[in-house]
Structures are given as structure tokens and as C-alpha cells.
Design a protein around this motif. Structure first.
Motif, PDB file in Angstrom:
ATOM      1  N   ALA A  81      55.631  33.211  35.882  1.00  0.00           N
ATOM      2  CA  ALA A  81      55.462  33.939  37.267  1.00  0.00           C
ATOM      3  C   ALA A  81      54.830  35.542  37.281  1.00  0.00           C
ATOM      4  O   ALA A  81      53.836  35.663  38.072  1.00  0.00           O
ATOM      5  N   ALA A  82      55.383  36.396  36.478  1.00  0.00           N
ATOM      6  CA  ALA A  82      54.621  37.509  36.303  1.00  0.00           C
ATOM      7  C   ALA A  82      53.481  37.527  35.867  1.00  0.00           C
ATOM      8  O   ALA A  82      52.648  38.417  36.491  1.00  0.00           O
ATOM      9  N   ALA A  83      52.972  36.602  34.968  1.00  0.00           N
ATOM     10  CA  ALA A  83      51.489  36.505  34.649  1.00  0.00           C
ATOM     11  C   ALA A  83      50.730  36.352  35.747  1.00  0.00           C
ATOM     12  O   ALA A  83      49.502  36.871  35.857  1.00  0.00           O
ATOM     13  N   GLY A  84      50.956  35.243  36.560  1.00  0.00           N
ATOM     14  CA  GLY A  84      50.423  34.762  37.669  1.00  0.00           C
ATOM     15  C   GLY A  84      50.194  35.781  38.962  1.00  0.00           C
ATOM     16  O   GLY A  84      49.143  36.064  39.412  1.00  0.00           O
ATOM     17  N   ALA A  85      51.382  36.516  38.948  1.00  0.00           N
ATOM     18  CA  ALA A  85      51.199  37.733  40.094  1.00  0.00           C
ATOM     19  C   ALA A  85      50.355  38.487  39.488  1.00  0.00           C
ATOM     20  O   ALA A  85      49.668  39.496  40.383  1.00  0.00           O
ATOM     21  N   LEU A  90      44.899  41.415  39.804  1.00  0.00           N
ATOM     22  CA  LEU A  90      44.033  42.143  38.768  1.00  0.00           C
ATOM     23  C   LEU A  90      42.525  41.554  39.148  1.00  0.00           C
ATOM     24  O   LEU A  90      41.650  42.235  38.888  1.00  0.00           O
ATOM     25  N   GLY A  91      42.431  40.394  39.482  1.00  0.00           N
ATOM     26  CA  GLY A  91      41.236  39.512  39.704  1.00  0.00           C
ATOM     27  C   GLY A  91      40.237  40.359  40.282  1.00  0.00           C
ATOM     28  O   GLY A  91      38.930  40.618  39.803  1.00  0.00           O
ATOM     29  N   PRO A  92      40.562  40.655  41.589  1.00  0.00           N
ATOM     30  CA  PRO A  92      39.434  41.447  42.483  1.00  0.00           C
ATOM     31  C   PRO A  92      38.772  42.793  41.887  1.00  0.00           C
ATOM     32  O   PRO A  92      37.538  42.917  41.905  1.00  0.00           O
ATOM     33  N   ALA A  93      39.647  43.394  41.082  1.00  0.00           N
ATOM     34  CA  ALA A  93      39.513  44.721  40.708  1.00  0.00           C
ATOM     35  C   ALA A  93      38.452  44.437  39.374  1.00  0.00           C
ATOM     36  O   ALA A  93      37.240  45.052  39.253  1.00  0.00           O
ATOM     37  N   MET A 189      46.456  48.189  43.383  1.00  0.00           N
ATOM     38  CA  MET A 189      47.413  47.000  43.837  1.00  0.00           C
ATOM     39  C   MET A 189      47.847  46.415  42.277  1.00  0.00           C
ATOM     40  O   MET A 189      49.001  46.302  42.049  1.00  0.00           O
ATOM     41  N   PRO A 190      46.881  46.114  41.266  1.00  0.00           N
ATOM     42  CA  PRO A 190      47.508  45.636  40.114  1.00  0.00           C
ATOM     43  C   PRO A 190      48.605  46.714  39.510  1.00  0.00           C
ATOM     44  O   PRO A 190      49.444  46.105  38.834  1.00  0.00           O
ATOM     45  N   LEU A 191      48.023  48.152  39.472  1.00  0.00           N
ATOM     46  CA  LEU A 191      48.828  49.051  38.850  1.00  0.00           C
ATOM     47  C   LEU A 191      50.181  48.970  39.628  1.00  0.00           C
ATOM     48  O   LEU A 191      51.180  49.279  38.934  1.00  0.00           O
ATOM     49  N   SER A 192      50.191  48.839  40.872  1.00  0.00           N
ATOM     50  CA  SER A 192      51.465  48.940  41.607  1.00  0.00           C
ATOM     51  C   SER A 192      52.395  47.588  41.554  1.00  0.00           C
ATOM     52  O   SER A 192      53.703  47.630  41.402  1.00  0.00           O
ATOM     53  N   ALA A 193      51.484  46.334  41.307  1.00  0.00           N
ATOM     54  CA  ALA A 193      52.158  45.111  40.721  1.00  0.00           C
ATOM     55  C   ALA A 193      53.156  45.497  39.538  1.00  0.00           C
ATOM     56  O   ALA A 193      54.106  44.721  39.182  1.00  0.00           O
ATOM     57  N   LEU A 194      52.389  46.415  38.723  1.00  0.00           N
ATOM     58  CA  LEU A 194      53.254  46.494  37.334  1.00  0.00           C
ATOM     59  C   LEU A 194      54.553  47.069  37.564  1.00  0.00           C
ATOM     60  O   LEU A 194      55.487  46.859  37.094  1.00  0.00           O
TER      61      LEU A 194
END
Lengths: 402, 166
Positions: A81-85, A90-93, A189-194
Motif C-alpha cells: 500500500a505504501a509503495a502504491g501511495a 511521485l509519478g507526475p514529478a 507532494m511525494p516528499l510529504s507522502a514520505l
């Protein structure tokens, strides 16, 4: 992907996750190559469809393979689940950086070696499955999918799609940033997701994490809807909320959907279907709204900009020259909010006129920028509402302990 | 606790953005060209020419039933004029007549605002009424020439007009 995930998971159960993942990754790599080489849109779309089939097989089979690596089904569900999130954030960046530095095709070319490298360790499992040819019969039983968790996943995914895609569009089409600059901006966003992933470790209750995540995603989207100015810095706080929120909510809901259910691949398939269906529905619902809004705002901004020019104290002949050049730029960049700076070059030599023209340029660009920003507001608000509505299925969802 | 934190963070962000004017955006409204536009107190001939041009555009736009901004864009380039003709179904003859009417309104507005003496307004009106249609069409085909003419007929009278400036 939404359509293929569950059938692909069923196939993975039938032929074994190792073989399904290996074949899926090979199809994904081959179709990725075809995407990169595509010279027309129809070919690209077809190749993307094939790629989705391969991707669906690999991703759902991975959930069956993970427990052997990470130790337990629960841990496997968390990692998956974490990998998916993280991937969603990360994709758009990453895509923006590659598009600007190399080309859009490079996104697909890069997927080829990545998929093939991922397939290498799986080959041993696939060979073992081929040699034994045994799929344990009890594993073929499938339970009902977790309705509320999957419904909430679909709603939250629709909201997150808006956050990711609309923000990228706002930055590139509205504020005229280059793809690489936009990519750097949305990397918040991905950095915040971490950061959100770290929070996950401290809060065991999945429902609380899901609710907090959905609220943060909605709060971030509402922040983007009410940006006071067209400034990059002001997009950062909403992005932090969305990033932390998406990490919390996607992982919590995926864990809930998988909790106590077997086989994991099938239920993982349902979560993939729900997420991708949510993305599709979100984009289908919001795209016409923001397209109509951006047309209206562009029209209003052009009128407001013309009014600014006409009401300025600049000499009428100079005004006409500016109006001509601004009109040309509006035509050249049809469908986009134009950069009107070049229309004001060269600046007049007379210092008084120069100052007037500089002020006029600032006012005109401000009108266009504010119009472009406002054009996305309704879509962001609707997306925020979707995130909040997801709280209902989240409240109804119950986590079953594994 | 986590949920409360999320609610507080979201409300703080949205509240701060709303307080900073995040919901206040309204595109600048396009004014009805048939409504009189107040003349600010012009101090120089250039300022009179500016206000005169705006009044003329208002007058012409009012006659055509379009916005001043749309008309200004139509007059800026030949392509703009073509798009305007296609969108509103207004041919060159109708446009030229409207521009002539607009110039007359500009003289009226200038006179009413006290920026132009009646002694000058009367002959100016007469000159404008007598612009042949072909010449008026020629003027709208060349916005620069149109504006030069505005300045042109204000120009020779400039020194006199300046004496009448408030």
C-alpha cells in the motif's frame, strides 16, 4: 488498469504469482517500448492499454510474492500500500522532469529496464512454479471485496487525481512554468507522502489514519482552490497536506480492504480497480468543469486585460501598438494563458512612458494569472468535497485483523 | 488525535488563505459602453486624446451593441477585425458608421466634461459628420491611422484646446 486488475489477479492465482509477475513485467516492458516508439496517438493509447494488462498482472501478483520477502501478510499489505501511495505521488514529478530534460518518450523508455530488472529476482520463483506446477487449492477461494474501503479508495483517488493533475495543469498551462519547474514544485507532494508514511508507524488504527488522510487531502485541495495569489510558495502548504494525507489514507484504506481477506492478490486487485476507477471518474467529472471554467476565465481575463490597457494613461498610439502585440500573443498561445511580457518589448525610451508601460504590463499579467488560478477553483473545491464524502464509507469500514 | 490534528491543520490553511483574499477574485468587470464614462481631469493634450479615444470607442461599441474591449481588439489588427465581423456579423460599413458615431459622442463627452469648449466642439462635430464613409472605412482598416487622425484633428487645435483646459 481499473478493468484489468481483478482478472489479472485471478490469472495470477491460476498460474502462480511468480509466473504472472514475470510475464506481466515482460508485457509491461514491451508495451512501454511500443509507447515510446509510438508516432501517433492511437498507437500510444493501444500500447498503454497493453501496458495496463501487464502492469495489473505484475502489481497484483507482487502482493502474493511479498509475504515471503517481508515476513507476513499484514506487513506485505503495508509495504504494498505504501509503495502504491508513493508511486501515485511521485509519478507526475518524475514525469515532468523526464519530459523537460529528455522527452516524453523517455518516461516509457526508462520503464523498460526498470521492469526487466524487477523481473530478474522473480524468475527464480516463476521457474519453481513451472517445475512444481502446483497451486494450492484452498488459495483459489475468494471472499467478497471490502465494499466500504474500496468505495472510499475510489472517492479519495478521484480527489487525489485532481490534486496531482490539476495542479500540474495550473502550473504549466496557467502559470506558464516549464515542465521541469512544475515537476520540482509538485515534488513537495511525494516528499510529504514520505512524512505521512512515517506517521503511519505511530498510529495503529487504520480508520483514524484513513479519516485524517481524507481530511488532509480535502484541506489541501481547498487550500489550492483559495490560493490568494499566483505564487509558487503558496502552493507548498496545500501540497504538504495533500501529500501527508494521501499517504495516510491510501495505505490505511488498502490495508483495511486487504485485512483478513484471502487471497490477497484478488483483494489487492479490487483496490487497484477502485483506485484507478476513481482516477478515471474524477478526471471525467472534473475535466469538463475546469475546461469550461478556463475558457470563461480566459475570456474574462482578456477583456479585463484590454480594459486595463484602454484605461491606462499610456499614449493612444502606443496603446494600439500594445493591443496589437498582445492580440498576437493571445492568438499564438491559444488555449493557454499567454506570457504577455514579449508584447511589451522594446520598452519606450521616455522614462515616464516606460514606467507607465511597466505598470501596465504588471497589471495585465496579474489579471491573466489571477484569472487562470481562479479557473481551477471550482474543480479543486469539488475534488475537496469528494475527499470529504469519502469520510462516510471510511466511517462504515471495519478493519478485520489478519 | 490524528483526526483532530488533520482538521485543525486544514482549517488553519483554508482560513489563512481566505483571510488573505483567496476567495475574493472577481475579474475586472467590463463596463457598459452606453453608460457615460467619467472624464478624469485632463491636464495635457495627450490626456485629452486618451480620454477622447476611450469615449469614441465607448460610443462606437454602444452603437454596435458590443463591449468597448471587443471593439478595441477588432480595430487592433486586420485578423481581429475579421474575427469580430464573423462573431458579431458586423461588416466594415456598419463598423465605420459606428466609429464615426463614436467620435461624435467623444466630442459630446469632452464638451460635457468641460474639457472642450463649445467653440471648438461645433466645428469638430461638423468635421466628423462630414467624413465620407469610404474614408471612415479606410480609417478602421488602419487603427494607427485612425488614432493619428484623432490626434491629428486635436493636434492643430492643441494650443487652443490647452487654453481651455480646466
Amino acid at each position: 488498469m481499473a478493468l484489468a486488475a481483478v482478472p489479472a489477479a485471478l490469472l495470477a492465482r491460476r498460474v502462480g504469482p511468480g509466473r504472472a509477475a514475470a510475464v506481466g513485467l515482460a508485457i509491461f516492458a514491451g508495451a512501454g517500448l511500443a509507447c515510446g516508439l509510438a508516432d501517433e496517438l492511437s498507437t500510444l493509447i493501444l500500447a498503454r492499454c497493453v501496458q495496463a494488462l501487464g502492469g495489473a498482472a505484475a502489481v497484483t501478483a507482487a502482493l502474493e510474492l511479498l509475504p515471503a520477502t517481508v515476513g507476513s501478510e499484514r506487513r506485505a499489505a503495508t509495504v504494498w500500500a505504501a509503495a502504491g501511495a508513493t508511486g501515485a505521488a511521485l509519478g507526475p514529478a518524475l514525469g515532468g522532469i523526464l519530459t523537460e530534460l529528455v522527452s516524453w518518450q523517455s518516461i516509457f523508455f526508462l520503464q523498460v529496464p526498470v521492469a526487466l530488472i524487477a523481473a530478474v529476482p522473480i524468475l527464480a520463483v516463476a521457474r519453481h512454479e513451472a517445475a512444481t506446477g502446483v497451486i494450492e487449492p484452498e488459495l483459489r477461494r475468494t471472499g467478497r471485496p471490502h465494499l466500504w474501503a474500496n468505495l472510499a479508495l475510489a472517492m479519495v483517488s478521484a480527489a487525489i487525481a485532481a490534486a496531482l493533475f490539476l495542479l500540474v495543469l495550473l502550473l504549466i498551462e496557467g502559470w506558464r512554468l516549464s515542465p521541469i519547474t512544475a515537476a520540482i514544485v509538485v515534488s513537495v507532494m511525494p516528499l510529504s507522502a514520505l512524512l505521512g508514511a512515517r506517521l503511519t508507524e505511530y498510529v495503529a488504527d487504520a480508520r483514524s489514519r484513513a479519516a485524517a488522510g481524507a481530511i488532509l487531502v480535502s484541506g489541501g485541495l481547498a487550500g489550492l482552490a483559495f490560493l490568494p495569489k499566483a505564487t509558487i510558495a503558496l502552493t507548498i502548504p496545500p501540497q504538504i497536506l495533500v501529500g501527508v494525507g494521501l499517504s495516510l489514507v491510501l495505505s490505511a484504506l488498502t490495508e483495511t480492504a486487504l485485512g483478513g481477506r484471502a487471497p490477497q492478490a484478488i483483494h489487492g486487485g479490487w483496490t487497484i480497480s477502485a483506485r484507478h476507477a476513481g482516477v478515471v471518474i474524477g478526471l471525467l467529472a472534473l475535466t469538463p468543469i475546469f475546461t469550461a471554467d478556463i475558457d470563461q476565465q480566459r475570456h474574462d481575463a482578456i477583456n479585463a486585460g484590454t480594459a486595463v490597457i484602454l484605461d491606462s494613461p499610456v499614449n493612444p498610439l502606443l496603446k494600439l501598438g500594445l493591443a496589437e502585440k498582445v492580440s498576437e500573443r493571445l492568438e499564438e498561445e491559444k488555449g493557454k494563458v499567454p506570457t504577455i511580457g514579449p508584447a511589451f518589448e522594446p520598452l519606450p525610451d521616455n522614462p515616464a512612458e516606460r514606467a507607465e508601460v511597466e505598470q501596465l504590463k504588471g497589471e495585465l499579467q496579474d489579471q491573466l494569472d489571477r484569472g487562470a488560478t481562479h479557473a481551477f477553483s471550482t474543480s479543486f473545491i469539488l475534488a475537496a468535497l469528494l475527499g470529504l464524502i469519502a469520510l462516510f464509507p471510511i466511517a462504515l469500514s471495519k478493519e478485520v485483523e489478519l | 488525535m490524528l483526526v483532530i490534528g488533520a482538521i485543525v491543520a486544514s482549517l488553519l490553511l483554508v482560513g489563512a488563505y481566505l483571510a488573505a483574499g483567496g476567495s475574493s477574485y472577481e475579474p475586472e468587470q467590463v463596463q457598459n459602453p452606453c453608460k457615460p464614462r467619467p472624464w478624469s481631469n485632463p491636464q495635457t493634450l495627450g490626456q485629452i486624446a486618451n480620454q477622447f479615444t476611450n469615449s469614441a470607442l465607448d460610443g462606437a461599441a454602444c452603437k454596435l451593441g458590443v463591449s468597448r474591449e471587443a471593439l478595441a481588439r477588432a480595430l487592433a489588427t486586420p485578423e481581429g477585425r475579421e474575427r469580430f465581423a464573423k462573431k458579431y456579423g458586423i461588416d466594415d460599413e456598419k463598423l465605420a458608421k459606428a466609429v464615426r458615431a463614436g467620435l461624435l459622442r467623444a466630442v459630446d463627452d469632452a464638451e460635457e466634461a468641460g474639457a472642450l469648449s463649445p467653440i471648438l466642439a461645433v466645428p469638430l462635430r461638423e468635421t466628423l459628420r462630414n467624413i465620407p464613409l469610404e474614408e471612415a472605412i479606410e480609417l478602421i482598416h488602419n487603427g494607427r491611422k485612425l488614432l493619428s487622425n484623432v490626434e491629428g484633428f486635436l493636434g492643430p487645435a492643441g494650443s487652443i484646446i490647452e487654453q481651455f483646459l480646466p
